[in-house]
Design a protein around this motif. Sequence first.
Motif, PDB file in Angstrom:
ATOM      1  N   SER A  73      46.643 101.509  37.136  1.00  0.00           N
ATOM      2  CA  SER A  73      47.782 100.726  38.122  1.00  0.00           C
ATOM      3  C   SER A  73      47.048 100.449  39.435  1.00  0.00           C
ATOM      4  CB  SER A  73      49.048 101.312  38.251  1.00  0.00           C
ATOM      5  OG  SER A  73      49.728 101.607  36.963  1.00  0.00           O
ATOM      6  N   ALA A  74      46.691 101.665  40.029  1.00  0.00           N
ATOM      7  CA  ALA A  74      46.077 101.607  41.333  1.00  0.00           C
ATOM      8  C   ALA A  74      44.887 100.425  41.127  1.00  0.00           C
ATOM      9  CB  ALA A  74      45.171 102.930  41.595  1.00  0.00           C
ATOM     10  N   VAL A  75      43.774 100.566  40.296  1.00  0.00           N
ATOM     11  CA  VAL A  75      42.852  99.569  40.193  1.00  0.00           C
ATOM     12  C   VAL A  75      43.418  98.121  39.958  1.00  0.00           C
ATOM     13  CG1 VAL A  75      40.981  98.673  38.870  1.00  0.00           C
ATOM     14  CG2 VAL A  75      41.147 101.098  39.218  1.00  0.00           C
ATOM     15  N   VAL A  76      44.358  98.013  39.243  1.00  0.00           N
ATOM     16  CA  VAL A  76      44.941  96.695  38.848  1.00  0.00           C
ATOM     17  C   VAL A  76      45.572  95.957  40.139  1.00  0.00           C
ATOM     18  CG1 VAL A  76      46.581  95.398  37.572  1.00  0.00           C
ATOM     19  CG2 VAL A  76      45.092  97.042  36.692  1.00  0.00           C
ATOM     20  N   VAL A  77      46.355  96.905  40.611  1.00  0.00           N
ATOM     21  CA  VAL A  77      46.869  96.318  41.962  1.00  0.00           C
ATOM     22  C   VAL A  77      46.255  96.278  43.158  1.00  0.00           C
ATOM     23  CG1 VAL A  77      48.847  97.014  43.774  1.00  0.00           C
ATOM     24  CG2 VAL A  77      49.215  97.592  41.138  1.00  0.00           C
ATOM     25  N   THR A  78      45.316  97.052  43.365  1.00  0.00           N
ATOM     26  CA  THR A  78      44.481  96.849  44.569  1.00  0.00           C
ATOM     27  C   THR A  78      43.492  95.385  44.367  1.00  0.00           C
ATOM     28  OG1 THR A  78      44.085  99.334  44.157  1.00  0.00           O
ATOM     29  CG2 THR A  78      42.877  98.160  46.118  1.00  0.00           C
ATOM     30  N   LEU A  79      42.773  95.337  43.163  1.00  0.00           N
ATOM     31  CA  LEU A  79      41.889  94.277  43.008  1.00  0.00           C
ATOM     32  C   LEU A  79      42.656  93.038  42.992  1.00  0.00           C
ATOM     33  CD1 LEU A  79      39.161  95.824  40.587  1.00  0.00           C
ATOM     34  CD2 LEU A  79      39.196  95.278  43.074  1.00  0.00           C
ATOM     35  N   SER A  80      43.835  92.938  42.176  1.00  0.00           N
ATOM     36  CA  SER A  80      44.359  91.576  41.894  1.00  0.00           C
ATOM     37  C   SER A  80      44.874  91.445  43.058  1.00  0.00           C
ATOM     38  CB  SER A  80      45.532  91.690  40.573  1.00  0.00           C
ATOM     39  OG  SER A  80      46.616  92.564  40.934  1.00  0.00           O
ATOM     40  N   GLY A  81      45.508  92.309  43.686  1.00  0.00           N
ATOM     41  CA  GLY A  81      46.200  91.808  45.110  1.00  0.00           C
ATOM     42  C   GLY A  81      45.335  91.271  46.095  1.00  0.00           C
ATOM     43  N   SER A  82      44.048  91.909  46.414  1.00  0.00           N
ATOM     44  CA  SER A  82      43.043  91.404  47.562  1.00  0.00           C
ATOM     45  C   SER A  82      42.432  90.098  46.897  1.00  0.00           C
ATOM     46  CB  SER A  82      42.070  92.643  47.557  1.00  0.00           C
ATOM     47  OG  SER A  82      41.701  93.321  46.521  1.00  0.00           O
ATOM     48  N   LEU A  83      42.124  90.151  45.342  1.00  0.00           N
ATOM     49  CA  LEU A  83      41.483  88.789  44.980  1.00  0.00           C
ATOM     50  C   LEU A  83      42.614  87.620  45.292  1.00  0.00           C
ATOM     51  CD1 LEU A  83      39.560  89.164  41.540  1.00  0.00           C
ATOM     52  CD2 LEU A  83      39.108  87.594  43.350  1.00  0.00           C
ATOM     53  N   ALA A 167      49.638  87.114  41.802  1.00  0.00           N
ATOM     54  CA  ALA A 167      49.445  87.272  43.326  1.00  0.00           C
ATOM     55  C   ALA A 167      49.143  86.152  44.041  1.00  0.00           C
ATOM     56  CB  ALA A 167      48.178  88.563  43.418  1.00  0.00           C
ATOM     57  N   MET A 168      48.162  85.451  43.712  1.00  0.00           N
ATOM     58  CA  MET A 168      47.800  84.273  44.429  1.00  0.00           C
ATOM     59  C   MET A 168      49.074  83.392  44.796  1.00  0.00           C
ATOM     60  SD  MET A 168      45.313  81.150  43.208  1.00  0.00           S
ATOM     61  CE  MET A 168      46.450  80.382  42.123  1.00  0.00           C
ATOM     62  N   VAL A 169      49.925  83.178  43.810  1.00  0.00           N
ATOM     63  CA  VAL A 169      50.946  82.178  43.707  1.00  0.00           C
ATOM     64  C   VAL A 169      51.941  82.618  44.956  1.00  0.00           C
ATOM     65  CG1 VAL A 169      53.054  81.442  42.824  1.00  0.00           C
ATOM     66  CG2 VAL A 169      50.987  81.162  41.472  1.00  0.00           C
ATOM     67  N   PRO A 207      55.061  90.767  54.256  1.00  0.00           N
ATOM     68  CA  PRO A 207      56.248  90.814  53.355  1.00  0.00           C
ATOM     69  C   PRO A 207      55.612  90.357  52.116  1.00  0.00           C
ATOM     70  CG  PRO A 207      56.887  89.566  55.497  1.00  0.00           C
ATOM     71  CD  PRO A 207      55.466  89.680  55.598  1.00  0.00           C
ATOM     72  N   SER A 208      55.148  89.371  52.005  1.00  0.00           N
ATOM     73  CA  SER A 208      54.375  88.701  50.735  1.00  0.00           C
ATOM     74  C   SER A 208      53.488  89.868  49.992  1.00  0.00           C
ATOM     75  CB  SER A 208      53.676  87.610  51.004  1.00  0.00           C
ATOM     76  OG  SER A 208      54.448  86.506  51.371  1.00  0.00           O
ATOM     77  N   ALA A 209      52.566  90.436  50.850  1.00  0.00           N
ATOM     78  CA  ALA A 209      51.675  91.536  50.221  1.00  0.00           C
ATOM     79  C   ALA A 209      52.506  92.640  49.876  1.00  0.00           C
ATOM     80  CB  ALA A 209      50.780  92.071  51.725  1.00  0.00           C
ATOM     81  N   ALA A 210      53.708  93.085  50.657  1.00  0.00           N
ATOM     82  CA  ALA A 210      54.548  94.370  50.241  1.00  0.00           C
ATOM     83  C   ALA A 210      54.994  93.874  48.762  1.00  0.00           C
ATOM     84  CB  ALA A 210      55.364  94.636  51.027  1.00  0.00           C
ATOM     85  N   PHE A 211      55.562  92.845  48.665  1.00  0.00           N
ATOM     86  CA  PHE A 211      56.298  92.442  47.543  1.00  0.00           C
ATOM     87  C   PHE A 211      55.146  92.184  46.307  1.00  0.00           C
ATOM     88  CE2 PHE A 211      57.606  88.863  44.451  1.00  0.00           C
ATOM     89  CZ  PHE A 211      58.859  89.476  44.331  1.00  0.00           C
ATOM     90  N   VAL A 212      54.143  91.875  46.386  1.00  0.00           N
ATOM     91  CA  VAL A 212      53.019  91.581  45.485  1.00  0.00           C
ATOM     92  C   VAL A 212      52.571  92.979  45.092  1.00  0.00           C
ATOM     93  CG1 VAL A 212      50.665  90.874  45.181  1.00  0.00           C
ATOM     94  CG2 VAL A 212      52.121  89.398  45.866  1.00  0.00           C
ATOM     95  N   ALA A 213      52.301  93.890  45.775  1.00  0.00           N
ATOM     96  CA  ALA A 213      51.836  95.303  45.689  1.00  0.00           C
ATOM     97  C   ALA A 213      52.907  95.990  45.011  1.00  0.00           C
ATOM     98  CB  ALA A 213      51.681  95.960  46.939  1.00  0.00           C
TER      99      ALA A 213
END
Lengths: 293, 282
Positions: A73-83, A167-169, A207-213
């Motif tokens: 989860s850590a890898v998926v959340v960090t990478l998909s969020g920042s990408l 995440a992008m959307v 706020p979007s970042a908190a929601f996505v993460a």
Amino acid sequence: MKPRHPSSPYLLLLPTAAFLAVFFLVPLLLAARNSFYAWDLLTPPRYVGLRNYEVLAGSGELMGTLLRTLGYSAVVVTLSGSLGLALAVALDRPGPVYAFVRGAVFSAYVVSWVAVALLWMWILDADGVFSAALRGLGLPTMSWLGDPRSALLALAAVSVWKITGYAMVIFLAGLQDIPRALHEAAALDGAGPWRRFRHVTWPLLRPSAAFVATTSLILSFQAFDVIRVMTQGGPVRSTTLFVYAIYEHVFVNLRVGRASAMIVIFFGFLLLLTVLQLWALRAGAPREGRRPS
Amino acid sequence: MTALRSGGAAAGRSGARRLISDVVLLVVAVVWLGPYAWMTITSLKTLPEITRAPAYPLPQAIQLGAYREVLQAVPVMRYFANTVLMATAIALLQIALALPAGYALAKLRFVGRNAAFVLVLSCLLIPAQVTFVPVFTMLGAAGLVNTFAALILPFGVSALGTFLVRQALLSVPDEIIEAARMDGAGELRIIYLILGPMLRPTLSALFLFSFVFHYNDYFWPLVMTTDDQVRTLPLAIALLREQGTGVRWHLVMAGNVLLSLPVLLVFAAAQRQLLRAVTARV
């Protein structure tokens, strides 16, 4: 408004309440009860107290499953969020080409996990294009899904490919809410692109970042399809995450009690993550006039 | 929610930035479209071609042999019909039940309204991955495993859908309902025939989101069915890989194309509605 008849609100809610009770609340209570029993689905359940929990904790299965799930989860959340953030900022431009590429990235989120998993199995196959490309560049390759050192990472990479569009959307929707005048004012003050991002865009996207993460953390915690299709939890249990472990206990080992104890613990973690979510959303400082939904 | 449609600020870019953004665009397009292209290309190959040169980029000719073989080996049309039937039934049931519940929660004053609302919201915290074992044993006891009922009923109420309908109804003025009551319309009539059409954007977003989610779903049908009669398409395509000796990737990829194409078409046609539901926040 006043209901036309005192009982009508209750009648209107009754079907929903019945479904929620039968398919959400009662199952949750049943899982809690079953966790104190040993049950193989064939013979009657036998009360064993806390034994299921003791075995899960004592054998290290719980810790191992938890750590793998958290790592994935850590890898998926960090990478998909920042990408997703990078893509949102890079692709937030007018024109049909950008719209098409945004659609392409998001389409992976819309397509079935089964399709994505099968597709990447073929790409990551020993004979697949990925290995061929690496060999062509003179780089070493390996059995990405067959090696316990890389299998979980490979699954995480595939998951990142799939959910980055989500995440992008969300970030794109957040970007739309930022008044253009703010950017123009910052540009007039001589701020370059990086400083504009750092001091204008990012604070307003928090706020979007908190929601996505938090939403993608909860989703990746529930990963199953990609594991069932690509690795079946192997090799040597290296990709046995929480939900797959529960599934295996029921449908492979016929241990409903053990599975139920896993479910109770799993649900506890989901609640914990939700509390974390509420806290993060509050700390993300919601702005006034935020769209309700 | 026009996130995918329109772009934002792009004032005054220099040549260097233009080049960087073109390169980014190209890399992104390759990473996200390349796999689809590879899936399609592989599905147009023959087994000898793949064994000889697995990574060779082009098929010798446009050959539909893999598709013919998949359609012969697997009753794709029946699984597709099963899947569409299941997903449609779930989406319609969710809307049919969310409307009255959302109406009561948004528009009517009654004792326990807040408690009922909290109850609905709290079910958002309970995913299928938590309930599937007890639901499986319950449905087993009721003799419903391996039926459409087992695939549809557990998803009959969507907590998210109920929430979204309630939110949408909050912005409908009470006067409309009062006027309809004055005209003698019953509550159900008001809900389904007057408010329903007014909520069309929300309901169509909800329908699409739910339809696509359940069309794609693998987990629930996997757990609840073992029988061909009710099997869904994702299960059947995943089985293509597990069957027989040696993986025949051209067949698997042909199956994959058949599985993904309908969803991609729905996505292309109704991107905006889908996005409304995906980006909705509770």
